[in-house]
Enzyme design. Structure first.
Site, PDB file in Angstrom:
ATOM      1  N   PHE A 117       0.776  -1.424   0.063  1.00 36.01           N
ATOM      2  CA  PHE A 117       0.211   0.003   0.167  1.00 36.01           C
ATOM      3  C   PHE A 117       0.813   1.293  -0.045  1.00 36.01           C
ATOM      4  O   PHE A 117       2.073   1.066   0.191  1.00 36.01           O
ATOM      5  CB  PHE A 117      -1.104  -0.029   1.267  1.00 36.01           C
ATOM      6  CG  PHE A 117      -2.475  -0.062   0.968  1.00 36.01           C
ATOM      7  CD1 PHE A 117      -2.612  -1.290   0.022  1.00 36.01           C
ATOM      8  CD2 PHE A 117      -3.053   1.031   1.204  1.00 36.01           C
ATOM      9  CE1 PHE A 117      -4.353  -1.025  -0.267  1.00 36.01           C
ATOM     10  CE2 PHE A 117      -4.448   0.917   0.839  1.00 36.01           C
ATOM     11  CZ  PHE A 117      -5.125  -0.051   0.118  1.00 36.01           C
ATOM     12  N   GLN A 231      -8.009  14.620   3.877  1.00 33.13           N
ATOM     13  CA  GLN A 231      -7.335  13.846   2.664  1.00 33.13           C
ATOM     14  C   GLN A 231      -8.036  13.752   1.206  1.00 33.13           C
ATOM     15  O   GLN A 231      -9.387  13.453   1.205  1.00 33.13           O
ATOM     16  CB  GLN A 231      -7.276  12.388   3.119  1.00 33.13           C
ATOM     17  CG  GLN A 231      -6.390  11.594   2.187  1.00 33.13           C
ATOM     18  CD  GLN A 231      -5.790  10.339   2.900  1.00 33.13           C
ATOM     19  OE1 GLN A 231      -6.610   9.361   3.175  1.00 33.13           O
ATOM     20  NE2 GLN A 231      -4.708  10.235   3.185  1.00 33.13           N
ATOM     21  N   HIS A 233      -8.293  11.543  -1.854  1.00 32.82           N
ATOM     22  CA  HIS A 233      -7.627  10.191  -2.316  1.00 32.82           C
ATOM     23  C   HIS A 233      -7.364  10.566  -3.884  1.00 32.82           C
ATOM     24  O   HIS A 233      -8.012  11.077  -4.234  1.00 32.82           O
ATOM     25  CB  HIS A 233      -8.857   9.137  -2.371  1.00 32.82           C
ATOM     26  CG  HIS A 233      -8.185   7.724  -2.423  1.00 32.82           C
ATOM     27  ND1 HIS A 233      -7.898   7.594  -3.619  1.00 32.82           N
ATOM     28  CD2 HIS A 233      -8.150   6.704  -1.617  1.00 32.82           C
ATOM     29  CE1 HIS A 233      -7.495   6.242  -3.676  1.00 32.82           C
ATOM     30  NE2 HIS A 233      -7.524   5.643  -2.317  1.00 32.82           N
ATOM     31  N   LEU A 243     -14.867   5.688  -5.147  1.00 34.81           N
ATOM     32  CA  LEU A 243     -13.478   5.350  -4.840  1.00 34.81           C
ATOM     33  C   LEU A 243     -12.985   4.119  -5.873  1.00 34.81           C
ATOM     34  O   LEU A 243     -13.550   3.045  -5.845  1.00 34.81           O
ATOM     35  CB  LEU A 243     -13.366   4.937  -3.238  1.00 34.81           C
ATOM     36  CG  LEU A 243     -12.214   4.360  -2.931  1.00 34.81           C
ATOM     37  CD1 LEU A 243     -10.859   5.327  -2.923  1.00 34.81           C
ATOM     38  CD2 LEU A 243     -12.486   3.729  -1.510  1.00 34.81           C
ATOM     39  N   GLU A 246      -6.650   2.266  -3.665  1.00 28.02           N
ATOM     40  CA  GLU A 246      -5.177   2.074  -3.709  1.00 28.02           C
ATOM     41  C   GLU A 246      -4.894   0.807  -4.022  1.00 28.02           C
ATOM     42  O   GLU A 246      -3.468   0.719  -4.406  1.00 28.02           O
ATOM     43  CB  GLU A 246      -4.898   2.745  -2.206  1.00 28.02           C
ATOM     44  CG  GLU A 246      -3.284   2.733  -2.462  1.00 28.02           C
ATOM     45  CD  GLU A 246      -2.813   3.906  -1.089  1.00 28.02           C
ATOM     46  OE1 GLU A 246      -3.606   4.942  -0.832  1.00 28.02           O
ATOM     47  OE2 GLU A 246      -2.148   3.684  -0.486  1.00 28.02           O
ATOM     48  N   ARG A 286      -0.722   9.415  -0.412  1.00 25.68           N
ATOM     49  CA  ARG A 286      -2.108  10.139  -1.048  1.00 25.68           C
ATOM     50  C   ARG A 286      -1.846  11.642  -1.314  1.00 25.68           C
ATOM     51  O   ARG A 286      -2.449  12.061  -2.070  1.00 25.68           O
ATOM     52  CB  ARG A 286      -3.190   9.822  -0.199  1.00 25.68           C
ATOM     53  CG  ARG A 286      -3.583   8.112  -0.306  1.00 25.68           C
ATOM     54  CD  ARG A 286      -4.712   7.932   0.596  1.00 25.68           C
ATOM     55  NE  ARG A 286      -5.098   6.368   0.316  1.00 25.68           N
ATOM     56  CZ  ARG A 286      -6.031   5.788   1.048  1.00 25.68           C
ATOM     57  NH1 ARG A 286      -6.640   6.570   2.030  1.00 25.68           N
ATOM     58  NH2 ARG A 286      -6.286   4.564   0.945  1.00 25.68           N
ATOM     59  N   HIS A 354     -11.685  12.372   0.849  1.00 22.47           N
ATOM     60  CA  HIS A 354     -11.826  11.004   1.163  1.00 22.47           C
ATOM     61  C   HIS A 354     -12.025  10.948   2.570  1.00 22.47           C
ATOM     62  O   HIS A 354     -12.697   9.929   3.086  1.00 22.47           O
ATOM     63  CB  HIS A 354     -10.617  10.252   0.781  1.00 22.47           C
ATOM     64  CG  HIS A 354     -10.714   8.638   0.886  1.00 22.47           C
ATOM     65  ND1 HIS A 354     -11.721   7.912   0.391  1.00 22.47           N
ATOM     66  CD2 HIS A 354      -9.717   8.012   1.519  1.00 22.47           C
ATOM     67  CE1 HIS A 354     -11.530   6.889   0.914  1.00 22.47           C
ATOM     68  NE2 HIS A 354     -10.622   6.678   1.526  1.00 22.47           N
ATOM     69  N   ARG A 389      -3.072  10.687   6.718  1.00 17.04           N
ATOM     70  CA  ARG A 389      -3.267   9.355   6.848  1.00 17.04           C
ATOM     71  C   ARG A 389      -2.681   8.505   5.688  1.00 17.04           C
ATOM     72  O   ARG A 389      -2.828   8.567   4.647  1.00 17.04           O
ATOM     73  CB  ARG A 389      -4.476   8.880   6.997  1.00 17.04           C
ATOM     74  CG  ARG A 389      -4.970   7.410   7.386  1.00 17.04           C
ATOM     75  CD  ARG A 389      -6.531   7.124   7.670  1.00 17.04           C
ATOM     76  NE  ARG A 389      -7.252   7.330   6.649  1.00 17.04           N
ATOM     77  CZ  ARG A 389      -7.512   6.466   5.704  1.00 17.04           C
ATOM     78  NH1 ARG A 389      -6.764   5.324   5.733  1.00 17.04           N
ATOM     79  NH2 ARG A 389      -8.260   6.527   4.542  1.00 17.04           N
TER      80      ARG A 389
END
Lengths: 583, 256, 129
Positions: A117, A231, A233, A243, A246, A286, A354, A389
């Site tokens: 990730f 955030q 994304h 979405l 990721e 991100r 996000h 995050r």
């Protein structure tokens, strides 16, 4: 007004709320838990998480790695005691979920599989194909049904916290299908009400993510922390904001601009090859990826589509078999909503709101400055996420701190007497009178939809990926005006049965206050850190701003912002390094 | 159809405080080729009638809130595109069938929630494994055996499509029975016999006549119809074996 | 401030609402004809056991135009029942081979193969004797 006495009140029945409820039930089956949610638990937005949950389990990994990745990802704004605790607990929680039946994807030998990730040095993200949040939520919900001490109030909308002698002692809710108010009193209250992405127009967040709990705590005098950190994304579908996980990049997907060029190498993420490579290129964090999109857009190198500017997320080289096994939902979503089969064509994507890193000021104990009040999940700012995050930390966070909150609430509930009804009832009646005035006697003129649209527009224009003093000032002014207009809000629906006009008006009230904390905190943070980027203050300023911002409500006036130091234990602030320099 | 500028929605309305029974109301809604039926409902709520009542949240076909009947077929309205209904007159939007209508497009699903809980949809084991001992080993093909039954989003389209649910409101129904089967098939679970007391009851799998409308309308390919037939077979085999082999039924049961 | 949920009534003609339901009801109805024809065969056995005269009476009764019509209709329903049943069988008995489920086609084809084989054996035996 009906009064329900219980031991622990939990508002919000998503991942964190359910985990907290189970923790109370397991800590002491004699304690009664009342779990209140404005939707049935399986509708909660945990359901939409796709990629997975981070927890160190493989032999090639270590807790220290996870700690360092998270701190660097947070741009050193995370509290290090909390992160250290979090990385230790995450694998246990994920294993516990495995024991409860979560259908985690497996390696050929039958052990739990992990995938890479963004911003993570080693693959450590547990996943259930690309519906990890869905499976976590349903596993928790189904497991919660086996505990008789958990009583749910589904589709009850909670409007207010009730206090007694400076302690949280309950909430005022109403049953949505009848409109009937109920006071739920408890010895401890836990808020697990999720984030507030819906203050923006273009978001991955479902309609329910309106920050009700944040606003409730804020109105009760609890500060909201780090609200400027929102955030984006990097990969949402244009038009809908759906979405695209990721995990698509974790499995090897690449991002290209209109020239077919992997543009991330121009923004400190390169070199492009070898690929795939951890903490580099498409597996960067991100905030950096979303910012790179904006930069490409400025250079005119994004792709014009009927939905506006996009870049391409290309998965074709993964092959149909792997895509079907690891990313079936992504394939389905892209096919349905943008007409693209990811096996044969790249997906148009763009950054999309996000996650709210900020939230109710909290700490490693899941407690808040208000005695008796706990919180967990996206609604809380512990903070393990700091200024940005890392993907797959939030699902692990809601488990770890959901459990902490439940256990802490259970301990408290065993040690304090039940609150008295009189004082709570008096507060509840005052709060209730406002809802009744809206439904029965509203003579307002301002439509909910209009104020909401204006709020979203000003948040997008002033509080986006890159911010300026001028833009933020404009947004703060507009929000103040919108709050004034909101006092004259109009409700046309006069029925008390499932009055969603009322629900939307109450949600809008919450969102306006939250939006204001975001914009003002952003205006006053004259530096760039993580997801908060100021074009007029492009550098990180550790001397001035290695601090959490705290927004305190001041009635109808804008909030007061002050600051709290970041807890630093073993990792001194340094430059964030990705790409070739990270390996 | 590229010159279409508006579409007409006929939406079922029912206000329990004013209406004796449901009625239809027409709305003229702007047409956008990317819009789904849910977008049209949201447009109505924001621009024409803010009292229109329906459930929705994720807008990506995973939260299960927005199931309705569109032109006579059960659909997730967040995935039912207006463009697929053009040229066939007004688009008729109704609440799910076989449920009491609370208001407009919102149905009362408390009955379903009780059914879901009745099948004990959690891992049942004689002995719990300590977390410190790590995960259970589950081979990919063991996971594959039940994975499709885990994909249910509780959207209730299957309950709306199932005539047996309509004829016997007590029938536990497709989604809940499929979930029971999901746990029965999980290599970590030992609770099949316990669940059979519910799934084998008069309102359980034998109430199903294999119309299989549930599987036809399921947006997530959970295959509830198949799950119920499999349970009929498994329950029958267990019944025979329990009677043939003394002590088997007790040995197979987990402790209460 | 009062709930009053409205419970719609299911009509007697619900199975005409959708072609899918109608096909299902035809399949249910076909069971009656399959059952009736099975009964006819059992009666034949019974008649056979009673002697040649009884059997000849049975055979001539079967040749009555009304009986022929019934047998024709029963055959159509039996075919409908068989074909629709074969189509749904893969759902009821999923088989894992290796790492994945067997796709439906081989299961359906195998049923038809078994059907044709059994029919061939019976017809062959009838012609032989």
């Amino acid at each position: 007004m009906d009064v329900l006495q219980t031991d622990v009140v939990i508002v919000g029945a998503g991942g964190a709320g359910l985990r907290a409820a189970i923790a109370v039930a397991e800590a002491d089956p004699a304690l009664s838990v009342t779990l209140i949610s404005k939707v049935y638990p399986m509708r909660s937005h945990t359901v939409a998480a796709e990629g997975g949950a981070a927890g160190v389990i493989k032999e090639n990994d270590s807790l220290e790695n996870h700690f360092n990745d998270t701190i660097g990802g947070s741009d050193w704004l995370a509290d290090q005691d909390a992160v250290e605790f979090f990385v230790e607990q995450a694998p246990k929680e994920l294993t516990r979920l495995e024991h409860w039946g979560c259908p985690w994807s497996r390696d050929p030998d039958g052990r739990v599989a992990v995938r890479p990730f963004g911003g993570m040095k080693i693959e450590r993200t547990w996943f259930a194909a690309d519906k990890s949040g869905f499976h976590i939520l349903h596993t928790l919900f189904q497991t919660s049904m086996k505990y008789p001490s958990i009583k749910r109030l589904d589709e009850y909308y909670t409007t207010d916290l009730l206090l007694e002698d400076g302690r949280a002692v309950g909430v005022l809710s109403h049953e949505m299908r009848s409109g009937k108010p109920v006071v739920v009193l408890g010895k401890a209250v836990i808020l697990c009400t999720g984030g507030a992405g819906r203050v923006f127009p273009f978001t991955t967040n479902g309609a329910i993510k309106t920050g009700d709990g944040m606003a409730m705590a804020y109105r009760a005098g609890v500060p909201l922390q780090d609200m400027e950190f929102v955030q984006y994304h990097p990969t949402g579908l244009p038009g809908t904001g759906i979405l695209i996980s990721e995990a698509a990049r974790g499995e090897g997907g690449i991002l290209v601009n209109k020239d077919g060029y992997r543009y991330l190498q121009d923004y400190g993420m390169g070199p492009a090859d070898p690929w795939p490579r951890k903490k580099a290129m498409e597996l960067g964090p991100r905030d950096r990826l979303s910012q790179s999109f904006w930069q490409e857009q400025q250079k005119g190198r994004t792709i014009q589509s009927k939905w506006g500017d996009v870049v391409h997320l290309d998965l074709r080289h993964l092959g149909e078999k792997k895509i079907n096994e690891r990313l079936p939902f992504i394939r389905d979503l892209a096919k349905s909503y943008v007409g693209v089969d990811v096996v044969t064509a790249p997906i148009p994507v763009r950054p999309v709101i996000h996650y709210t890193m900020g939230g109710i000021a909290s700490d490693i104990t899941a407690g808040t400055p208000l005695p008796g009040l706990f919180c967990a999940g996206e609604t809380a700012c512990v903070s393990i996420n700091g200024a940005n995050r890392l993907g797959s930390n939030s699902l692990a966070e809601l488990l770890v701190f959901g459990k902490v909150a439940g256990e802490a609430a259970a301990r408290l509930a065993r040690s304090v007497p039940a609150p008295s009804e009189a004082s709570a009832l008096a507060q509840a009646k005052a709060h209730r009178a406002r809802a009744e005035a809206l439904v029965d006697g509203s003579r307002g003129t301002e439509a909910v939809a209009t104020i909401r649209r204006d709020m979203m527009a000003t948040m997008e224009s002033g509080c986006g990926i890159y911010r300026t003093q001028e833009g933020l000032e404009q947004t703060c002014t507009t929000l103040r005006d919108l709050r004034r207009r909101y006092r004259d809000v109009k409700i046309s629906d006069r029925s008390w049965v499932f009055n969603t006009d009322l629900t939307q008006a109450l949600e809008l009230g919450a969102m306006l206050e939250i939006a204001e904390t975001m914009a003002l905190s952003a205006l006053l943070r004259t530096e760039s850190r993580g997801a908060h980027q100021r074009l007029d203050h492009p550098q990180r300023d550790d001397a001035g701003f290695l601090t959490h911002s705290m927004a305190w409500r001041q009635g109808d006036e804008p909030p007061r912002i002050d600051y709290k130091p970041v807890t630093i234990t073993k990792s001194q602030p340094a430059a964030r390094v990705y790409g070739g320099a990270a390996s | 159809m590229s010159n279409t500028t508006t579409v007409t929605l006929e939406v079922l309305r029912y206000d329990p405080e004013r209406d004796q029974e449901p009625r239809f109301q027409s709305f003229e809604v702007p047409y956008d080729e990317d819009w789904v039926v849910l977008d049209a409902l949201n447009w109505i709520k924001d621009n024409a009638d803010s009292s229109l009542t329906y459930r929705w949240s994720c807008h990506m076909a995973v939260c299960g809130s927005c199931g309705m009947v569109v032109n006579g077929e059960e659909k997730l309205t967040c995935k039912a595109f207006l463009r697929d209904y053009l040229g066939r007159g007004p688009i008729r939007v109704e609440p799910l069938r076989n449920f009491p209508i609370e208001r407009d497009l919102v149905v009362d699903m408390e009955g379903f929630m009780a059914k879901l809980e009745s099948v004990k949809p959690w891992i049942i084991r004689e002995e719990e494994k300590p977390v410190e001992d790590g995960e259970y080993i589950q081979l990919p093909k063991q996971l594959k055996r039940f994975k499709h039954h885990t994909l249910c989003i509780n959207c209730l389209l299957c309950y709306s499509a199932c005539p047996q649910v309509g004829l016997n409101p007590g029938f536990i129904g497709p989604a809940a029975l499929a979930l029971a089967h999901r746990y029965n098939l999980d290599s970590r679970d030992q609770g099949r016999h316990e669940r059979q007391e519910v799934t084998g009851s008069a309102d359980g799998v034998w109430e199903c006549t294999f119309v299989s409308a549930c599987s036809e309308v399921c947006p997530k390919h959970v295959e509830p119809g198949g799950a119920i037939q499999e349970q009929k077979i498994a329950n029958s085999v267990d019944w025979f074996l329990d009677h043939l082999i003394p002590g088997r039924s007790n040995a197979g049961r987990t402790k209460e | 401030m009062s709930r009053r949920p409205y419970t719609p009534k299911m009509t007697y003609g619900w199975w005409l609402d959708r072609p899918f339901y109608t096909r299902y009801m035809i399949r249910e109805l076909s069971s009656a004809f399959v059952t009736a024809y099975s009964g006819l065969l059992i009666i034949g056995l019974w008649r056979l056991a009673e002697g040649e005269a009884a059997w000849n009476g049975y055979v001539s009764a079967l040749s009555h135009p009304a009986a022929l019509v019934f047998q024709g209709v029963a055959l159509l329903f039996a075919l409908y029942h068989t074909v629709t049943w074969f189509a749904v069988t893969p759902r009821t008995t999923p088989v894992i081979v290796g790492e994945d489920f067997l796709p439906p086609q081989p299961v359906i084809i195998a049923q038809y193969a078994a059907w044709i084989f059994a029919s061939a054996v019976i017809i062959g035996a009838a012609l032989w004797f």
